[in-house]
Design a protein around this motif. Structure first.
Motif, PDB file in Angstrom:
ATOM      1  N   ALA A  54     -50.869 -30.492   6.821  1.00  0.00           N
ATOM      2  CA  ALA A  54     -51.253 -30.466   5.408  1.00  0.00           C
ATOM      3  C   ALA A  54     -50.365 -29.526   4.615  1.00  0.00           C
ATOM      4  CB  ALA A  54     -52.714 -30.032   5.278  1.00  0.00           C
ATOM      5  N   PHE A  55     -49.856 -28.499   5.270  1.00  0.00           N
ATOM      6  CA  PHE A  55     -48.982 -27.540   4.600  1.00  0.00           C
ATOM      7  C   PHE A  55     -47.508 -27.899   4.765  1.00  0.00           C
ATOM      8  CE2 PHE A  55     -46.525 -23.495   5.285  1.00  0.00           C
ATOM      9  CZ  PHE A  55     -46.264 -23.290   3.935  1.00  0.00           C
ATOM     10  N   VAL A  56     -47.097 -28.174   5.991  1.00  0.00           N
ATOM     11  CA  VAL A  56     -45.697 -28.506   6.245  1.00  0.00           C
ATOM     12  C   VAL A  56     -45.492 -30.006   6.070  1.00  0.00           C
ATOM     13  CG1 VAL A  56     -43.799 -28.401   7.895  1.00  0.00           C
ATOM     14  CG2 VAL A  56     -45.519 -26.597   7.867  1.00  0.00           C
ATOM     15  N   GLN A  57     -44.992 -30.387   4.928  1.00  0.00           N
ATOM     16  CA  GLN A  57     -44.755 -31.786   4.611  1.00  0.00           C
ATOM     17  C   GLN A  57     -43.795 -31.882   3.437  1.00  0.00           C
ATOM     18  OE1 GLN A  57     -47.509 -33.924   2.078  1.00  0.00           O
ATOM     19  NE2 GLN A  57     -49.027 -32.280   2.336  1.00  0.00           N
ATOM     20  N   CYS A  58     -43.189 -33.065   3.279  1.00  0.00           N
ATOM     21  CA  CYS A  58     -42.302 -33.258   2.137  1.00  0.00           C
ATOM     22  C   CYS A  58     -42.781 -34.381   1.223  1.00  0.00           C
ATOM     23  CB  CYS A  58     -40.874 -33.549   2.594  1.00  0.00           C
ATOM     24  SG  CYS A  58     -40.720 -34.933   3.730  1.00  0.00           S
ATOM     25  N   GLY A  59     -43.784 -35.130   1.681  1.00  0.00           N
ATOM     26  CA  GLY A  59     -44.297 -36.220   0.869  1.00  0.00           C
ATOM     27  C   GLY A  59     -44.819 -35.761  -0.477  1.00  0.00           C
ATOM     28  N   ALA A  60     -45.642 -34.701  -0.462  1.00  0.00           N
ATOM     29  CA  ALA A  60     -46.208 -34.194  -1.717  1.00  0.00           C
ATOM     30  C   ALA A  60     -45.125 -33.696  -2.653  1.00  0.00           C
ATOM     31  CB  ALA A  60     -47.206 -33.077  -1.416  1.00  0.00           C
ATOM     32  N   ASN A  61     -44.108 -33.052  -2.098  1.00  0.00           N
ATOM     33  CA  ASN A  61     -43.018 -32.540  -2.918  1.00  0.00           C
ATOM     34  C   ASN A  61     -42.208 -33.664  -3.550  1.00  0.00           C
ATOM     35  OD1 ASN A  61     -43.728 -30.526  -0.762  1.00  0.00           O
ATOM     36  ND2 ASN A  61     -42.328 -29.245  -1.934  1.00  0.00           N
ATOM     37  N   LEU A  62     -41.918 -34.690  -2.767  1.00  0.00           N
ATOM     38  CA  LEU A  62     -41.112 -35.802  -3.264  1.00  0.00           C
ATOM     39  C   LEU A  62     -41.835 -36.590  -4.349  1.00  0.00           C
ATOM     40  CD1 LEU A  62     -39.594 -37.154   0.079  1.00  0.00           C
ATOM     41  CD2 LEU A  62     -38.363 -35.982  -1.759  1.00  0.00           C
ATOM     42  N   GLU A  63     -43.154 -36.688  -4.235  1.00  0.00           N
ATOM     43  CA  GLU A  63     -43.923 -37.492  -5.184  1.00  0.00           C
ATOM     44  C   GLU A  63     -44.333 -36.712  -6.424  1.00  0.00           C
ATOM     45  OE1 GLU A  63     -47.178 -39.244  -3.134  1.00  0.00           O
ATOM     46  OE2 GLU A  63     -45.916 -40.123  -1.575  1.00  0.00           O
ATOM     47  N   SER A  64     -44.135 -35.399  -6.408  1.00  0.00           N
ATOM     48  CA  SER A  64     -44.524 -34.578  -7.561  1.00  0.00           C
ATOM     49  C   SER A  64     -43.455 -34.636  -8.652  1.00  0.00           C
ATOM     50  CB  SER A  64     -44.718 -33.123  -7.117  1.00  0.00           C
ATOM     51  OG  SER A  64     -43.473 -32.553  -6.742  1.00  0.00           O
ATOM     52  N   PHE A 116     -32.505 -22.407  -9.343  1.00  0.00           N
ATOM     53  CA  PHE A 116     -33.264 -23.643  -9.174  1.00  0.00           C
ATOM     54  C   PHE A 116     -34.094 -23.597  -7.894  1.00  0.00           C
ATOM     55  CE2 PHE A 116     -33.212 -28.404  -8.246  1.00  0.00           C
ATOM     56  CZ  PHE A 116     -34.251 -28.670  -9.116  1.00  0.00           C
ATOM     57  N   ILE A 117     -33.488 -23.119  -6.813  1.00  0.00           N
ATOM     58  CA  ILE A 117     -34.193 -23.014  -5.546  1.00  0.00           C
ATOM     59  C   ILE A 117     -35.346 -22.008  -5.647  1.00  0.00           C
ATOM     60  CG2 ILE A 117     -33.973 -22.083  -3.199  1.00  0.00           C
ATOM     61  CD1 ILE A 117     -33.039 -24.963  -3.513  1.00  0.00           C
ATOM     62  N   ALA A 118     -35.114 -20.884  -6.326  1.00  0.00           N
ATOM     63  CA  ALA A 118     -36.168 -19.877  -6.499  1.00  0.00           C
ATOM     64  C   ALA A 118     -37.345 -20.476  -7.248  1.00  0.00           C
ATOM     65  CB  ALA A 118     -35.612 -18.663  -7.240  1.00  0.00           C
ATOM     66  N   TRP A 119     -37.051 -21.273  -8.266  1.00  0.00           N
ATOM     67  CA  TRP A 119     -38.120 -21.935  -9.025  1.00  0.00           C
ATOM     68  C   TRP A 119     -38.874 -22.926  -8.147  1.00  0.00           C
ATOM     69  CZ3 TRP A 119     -38.847 -27.106 -10.560  1.00  0.00           C
ATOM     70  CH2 TRP A 119     -39.872 -27.308 -11.489  1.00  0.00           C
ATOM     71  N   LEU A 120     -38.148 -23.682  -7.336  1.00  0.00           N
ATOM     72  CA  LEU A 120     -38.779 -24.653  -6.449  1.00  0.00           C
ATOM     73  C   LEU A 120     -39.659 -23.983  -5.395  1.00  0.00           C
ATOM     74  CD1 LEU A 120     -35.916 -27.260  -5.861  1.00  0.00           C
ATOM     75  CD2 LEU A 120     -38.011 -27.574  -7.195  1.00  0.00           C
ATOM     76  N   ILE A 121     -39.224 -22.818  -4.914  1.00  0.00           N
ATOM     77  CA  ILE A 121     -40.039 -22.082  -3.949  1.00  0.00           C
ATOM     78  C   ILE A 121     -41.376 -21.710  -4.584  1.00  0.00           C
ATOM     79  CG2 ILE A 121     -40.257 -19.895  -2.702  1.00  0.00           C
ATOM     80  CD1 ILE A 121     -37.246 -20.026  -2.162  1.00  0.00           C
ATOM     81  N   GLY A 122     -41.326 -21.188  -5.811  1.00  0.00           N
ATOM     82  CA  GLY A 122     -42.554 -20.833  -6.515  1.00  0.00           C
ATOM     83  C   GLY A 122     -43.448 -22.035  -6.736  1.00  0.00           C
ATOM     84  N   GLN A 123     -42.865 -23.156  -7.138  1.00  0.00           N
ATOM     85  CA  GLN A 123     -43.639 -24.371  -7.368  1.00  0.00           C
ATOM     86  C   GLN A 123     -44.253 -24.898  -6.075  1.00  0.00           C
ATOM     87  OE1 GLN A 123     -44.287 -26.038 -10.438  1.00  0.00           O
ATOM     88  NE2 GLN A 123     -43.576 -24.031 -11.121  1.00  0.00           N
ATOM     89  N   SER A 124     -43.477 -24.831  -5.003  1.00  0.00           N
ATOM     90  CA  SER A 124     -43.962 -25.334  -3.717  1.00  0.00           C
ATOM     91  C   SER A 124     -45.154 -24.525  -3.213  1.00  0.00           C
ATOM     92  CB  SER A 124     -42.827 -25.296  -2.691  1.00  0.00           C
ATOM     93  OG  SER A 124     -43.244 -25.810  -1.449  1.00  0.00           O
ATOM     94  N   LEU A 131     -44.915 -26.633   2.150  1.00  0.00           N
ATOM     95  CA  LEU A 131     -43.558 -26.252   2.490  1.00  0.00           C
ATOM     96  C   LEU A 131     -42.861 -27.482   3.042  1.00  0.00           C
ATOM     97  CD1 LEU A 131     -41.218 -24.288   2.918  1.00  0.00           C
ATOM     98  CD2 LEU A 131     -42.176 -23.769   5.176  1.00  0.00           C
ATOM     99  N   CYS A 132     -41.899 -27.985   2.290  1.00  0.00           N
ATOM    100  CA  CYS A 132     -41.123 -29.140   2.735  1.00  0.00           C
ATOM    101  C   CYS A 132     -40.097 -28.662   3.762  1.00  0.00           C
ATOM    102  CB  CYS A 132     -40.440 -29.787   1.535  1.00  0.00           C
ATOM    103  SG  CYS A 132     -39.142 -30.952   1.970  1.00  0.00           S
ATOM    104  N   SER A 193     -49.001 -14.506  -0.471  1.00  0.00           N
ATOM    105  CA  SER A 193     -49.713 -14.217  -1.718  1.00  0.00           C
ATOM    106  C   SER A 193     -50.238 -15.486  -2.366  1.00  0.00           C
ATOM    107  CB  SER A 193     -48.794 -13.481  -2.695  1.00  0.00           C
ATOM    108  OG  SER A 193     -47.712 -14.301  -3.098  1.00  0.00           O
ATOM    109  N   ALA A 194     -49.638 -16.613  -2.032  1.00  0.00           N
ATOM    110  CA  ALA A 194     -50.102 -17.896  -2.565  1.00  0.00           C
ATOM    111  C   ALA A 194     -51.217 -18.484  -1.708  1.00  0.00           C
ATOM    112  CB  ALA A 194     -48.938 -18.874  -2.656  1.00  0.00           C
TER     113      ALA A 194
END
Length: 208
Positions: A54-64, A116-124, A131-132, A193-194
């Protein structure tokens, strides 16, 4: 004075090799994400190989929406963007000498990738709570590439500093790996922290 040949003709071979390695790894991660995105488009309910838990996946990230910030899948940025560090790394090994403006533009591009990567880390972590895996691999190579590039910009004369300061900056290159590890530690703290037990998840995956 050439920005590439400075400090008695020093050429950053280690940096060049890292750029090549990072580019290959980053491009491969982007390629895998692109394949996963195509799979999702063709089969919306398909189980992706990167969806481990549920945590380690890329499906949710790709579809967001975060997965297509500029109106197209983010992996396409990696497929094209990683070509620049690869070419620069190979060129340095071949003895190429770049002017100051080139290094300034290259540094700007690497900095943009880091932001951009720092922003994506925060969003993820804070928005998607995932975590993709392929994204994580991208983080692992982007962060050291950014730190090493900033160090090189000071060492090769891109920034107008004295020769002694350039020499000091060049010697600081050996500390880039440690700085990268500390940056990764910050990522882990952000995950915690998240509300994401990143360390625990990795341990569970290793144990099978």
């Amino acid at each position: 004075m050439s920005a590439q040949r400075n400090l008695s003709g020093h050429r950053p071979v280690g940096y060049a090799i890292w750029l090549i390695v990072a580019s290959v790894v980053g491009w491969w991660a982007a390629f895998q994400l692109t394949l996963d995105k195509l799979e999702v488009l063709a089969h919306p309910k398909a189980a992706l190989g990167c969806d481990i838990s549920a945590f380690v996946q890329c499906g949710a990230n790709l579809e967001s929406w975060q997965g297509s910030v500029f109106g197209f899948p983010n992996p396409l940025i990696g497929l094209t963007g990683w070509m620049a560090p690869l070419v620069v790394g190979v060129a340095i090994l071949a003895g190429a000498r770049f002017p100051r403006w080139f290094w300034a533009l290259f540094g700007l591009g690497i900095t943009g990738a880091f932001v951009f990567i720092a922003w994506l880390i925060g969003q993820s972590f804070f928005a998607l709570h995932t975590l993709c895996p392929w994204c994580g691999l991208t983080y692992i190579v982007v962060i050291p590439t950014f730190l090493a590039t900033i160090q090189q910009l000071f060492a090769n004369g891109t920034f107008p500093i004295s020769r002694s300061a350039q020499e000091t900056a060049r010697k600081l290159g050996v500390w880039v790996p440690l700085a990268s590890i500390l940056a990764f530690a910050v990522v882990v703290v952000l995950a915690q922290s998240a509300g994401v037990d990143l360390v625990g998840e990795v341990v569970r995956l290793v144990r099978g």
